[in-house]
Design a protein around this motif. Structure first.
Motif, PDB file in Angstrom:
ATOM      1  N   GLN A  47      20.304  71.435 -32.483  1.00  0.00           N
ATOM      2  CA  GLN A  47      19.361  70.434 -32.008  1.00  0.00           C
ATOM      3  C   GLN A  47      18.383  71.065 -31.017  1.00  0.00           C
ATOM      4  OE1 GLN A  47      19.964  66.821 -33.143  1.00  0.00           O
ATOM      5  NE2 GLN A  47      20.929  68.234 -34.585  1.00  0.00           N
ATOM      6  N   HIS A  48      17.141  70.619 -31.089  1.00  0.00           N
ATOM      7  CA  HIS A  48      16.089  71.168 -30.234  1.00  0.00           C
ATOM      8  C   HIS A  48      15.308  70.035 -29.579  1.00  0.00           C
ATOM      9  CE1 HIS A  48      16.635  75.176 -32.060  1.00  0.00           C
ATOM     10  NE2 HIS A  48      16.853  74.497 -33.177  1.00  0.00           N
ATOM     11  N   ASP A  49      14.779  70.293 -28.382  1.00  0.00           N
ATOM     12  CA  ASP A  49      13.929  69.350 -27.671  1.00  0.00           C
ATOM     13  C   ASP A  49      12.490  69.856 -27.683  1.00  0.00           C
ATOM     14  OD1 ASP A  49      16.162  67.859 -27.023  1.00  0.00           O
ATOM     15  OD2 ASP A  49      16.374  68.733 -25.020  1.00  0.00           O
ATOM     16  N   ILE A  74       9.815  63.163 -25.138  1.00  0.00           N
ATOM     17  CA  ILE A  74      10.664  64.282 -25.553  1.00  0.00           C
ATOM     18  C   ILE A  74      11.381  63.879 -26.837  1.00  0.00           C
ATOM     19  CG2 ILE A  74      12.556  65.815 -24.939  1.00  0.00           C
ATOM     20  CD1 ILE A  74      12.009  65.195 -22.006  1.00  0.00           C
ATOM     21  N   TRP A  75      11.085  64.593 -27.912  1.00  0.00           N
ATOM     22  CA  TRP A  75      11.777  64.373 -29.175  1.00  0.00           C
ATOM     23  C   TRP A  75      12.943  65.353 -29.290  1.00  0.00           C
ATOM     24  CZ3 TRP A  75      10.246  60.077 -31.408  1.00  0.00           C
ATOM     25  CH2 TRP A  75       8.919  59.677 -31.350  1.00  0.00           C
ATOM     26  N   SER A  76      14.007  64.936 -29.947  1.00  0.00           N
ATOM     27  CA  SER A  76      15.177  65.801 -30.131  1.00  0.00           C
ATOM     28  C   SER A  76      15.671  65.694 -31.561  1.00  0.00           C
ATOM     29  CB  SER A  76      16.302  65.396 -29.171  1.00  0.00           C
ATOM     30  OG  SER A  76      15.865  65.418 -27.830  1.00  0.00           O
ATOM     31  N   ASN A 135      13.471  60.843 -25.717  1.00  0.00           N
ATOM     32  CA  ASN A 135      13.789  60.752 -24.286  1.00  0.00           C
ATOM     33  C   ASN A 135      15.290  60.647 -24.047  1.00  0.00           C
ATOM     34  OD1 ASN A 135      11.052  60.866 -23.769  1.00  0.00           O
ATOM     35  ND2 ASN A 135      10.831  58.677 -23.378  1.00  0.00           N
ATOM     36  N   GLY A 136      16.047  61.359 -24.876  1.00  0.00           N
ATOM     37  CA  GLY A 136      17.490  61.436 -24.680  1.00  0.00           C
ATOM     38  C   GLY A 136      18.288  60.300 -25.255  1.00  0.00           C
TER      39      GLY A 136
END
Length: 300
Positions: A47-49, A74-76, A135-136
Motif C-alpha cells: 500500500q502507498h500514500d 491523501i489517497w492510499s 485521509n486514512g
C-alpha cells in the motif's frame, strides 16, 4: 488537507453502494492472463500514500466555465502497475480503459457505462493508485468505494469511482466520456481533458470581505498544476500590475500555499492571482476552467 465532510461530491449518474464482499476487479483485453481481483487481494498488495489535489474538471456541457471544485487529500492503496503486473501487460498495448459500476442517464445518454482511458505510460506511473482509503479512512460509497482509480495530477473525471473493470487496449476507449465529452477544442484539434492545467485561488481575504486600511494583511491561497507550480503572481489593482508571491514547495501532487503582504488604502480593491507551471504554461484571463481568479475587497 481537505477533510471528508468538506470535499465536494460529484457524479455523472447516481451514487451507488457496492458490497465490498461481492466486489471484484475484472482485468482483460491485451493481458497475458485475464484476472478477477478480489478486495482481499487488493488489500494484500503493498500500500502507498499519495498527496494529491483532487479537482473536478467542471461540467463537460460547459467546459469553459470555472467551477473550482477542488480539495487536497491523501489517497492510499496499491499501485495500478502492481495490479496490472498480476495479469501481464502484453506488448503493443498503449491505453488502459477503466469502467465504473455507476449506471443511469447523463445528458440524454442512457444505459452507457462510465468508461475513461489513460495512456499506458501514465497508468504505470508510481503515483497512480487503486485507492481503498482517503485521509486514512476506508472509502465510503460517496467516494467511490470500496475501490476507485486515482490519477494524481489529472482531473477527477479520470479517477473513476466504483471501478469494476479494466481493459488493456491499443486504442483509446470509444465511449461518449472519451469522445463526445471531456475533449477541449484547440487549434491543433481536440485535446483530452487529462492533466490539470495551472490554477490558483485566493482563500483569504474573502470575496466581498473587509480588510484593515493602512495595515499589512496577507493575501493567501493555493496553487496547483500537474507539472507543479513554479510562480504565483498577485495583482491588487485590477490586473494592471503584478507582484510575485511567496510560494511553498509541493508535496507529491498536492497544492502549494502562496502568500503576499500588502498595505491597502481605504476603498475598494480588485485582487487577482495567476500561476505558472514548470513547463511555462499559465492561466488564461477568462473563458476557461482555470481562468484567473479575482475577488473584490474593501479596506476600511
Amino acid at each position: 488537507m481537505t477533510d471528508d465532510d468538506t470535499l465536494f461530491v460529484v457524479t455523472h449518474m447516481a451514487l451507488i453502494d457496492v458490497d465490498p464482499g461481492a466486489w471484484s476487479l475484472q482485468i482483460g483485453g491485451m493481458v497475458g492472463n485475464p484476472c478477477a481481483i478480489s478486495l482481499d487481494r487488493i488489500l494484500a498488495l503493498p500500500q502507498h500514500d499519495v498527496v494529491s489535489v483532487h479537482e473536478c474538471a467542471g461540467s463537460p456541457l460547459t467546459p469553459k466555465e470555472a467551477r473550482r471544485r477542488v480539495g487536497n487529500v491523501i489517497w492510499s492503496g496499491p499501485r495500478l502497475s502492481d495490479v496490472l503486473d498480476l495479469c501481464g501487460v502484453q506488448a503493443g498495448s498503449s491505453y488502459v480503459w477503466s469502467e465504473g459500476l455507476e449506471w443511469g442517464e447523463f445528458a440524454g445518454i442512457r444505459d452507457e457505462p462510465f468508461v475513461k482511458d489513460l495512456p499506458l505510460e501514465k497508468a504505470l506511473a508510481p503515483e497512480v493508485l487503486l485507492a481503498v482509503a482517503m485521509n486514512g479512512k476506508p472509502l465510503g460509497a460517496e467516494r467511490g468505494g470500496p475501490v476507485r482509480l486515482v490519477v494524481p495530477g489529472w482531473y477527477g473525471t479520470n479517477s473513476v469511482k466504483w471501478v469494476g473493470k479494466i481493459t488493456l487496449s491499443d486504442t483509446r476507449a470509444p465511449g461518449p466520456y472519451t469522445t463526445r465529452f471531456y475533449n477541449d477544442l484547440t487549434p491543433a484539434g481536440p485535446r483530452p481533458v487529462w492533466a490539470i492545467a495551472p490554477e490558483s485561488v485566493m482563500v483569504s481575504p474573502a470575496d466581498n470581505g473587509l480588510v484593515p486600511a493602512g495595515q499589512r494583511p496577507d493575501i493567501e491561497g493555493w496553487a496547483w498544476a500537474d507539472a507543479g507550480v513554479t510562480r504565483v503572481e498577485i495583482s491588487v489593482d485590477g490586473a494592471r500590475k503584478w507582484a510575485a508571491a511567496e510560494l511553498e514547495a509541493r508535496r507529491d501532487f498536492g497544492w502549494q500555499r502562496f502568500t503576499l503582504s500588502w498595505t491597502p488604502a481605504a476603498g475598494e480593491h480588485r485582487l487577482s492571482c495567476r500561476c505558472f507551471d514548470a513547463q511555462g504554461a499559465g492561466q488564461p484571463a477568462a473563458s476557461a476552467r482555470n481562468e484567473v481568479h479575482s475577488i473584490v475587497v474593501r479596506a476600511v
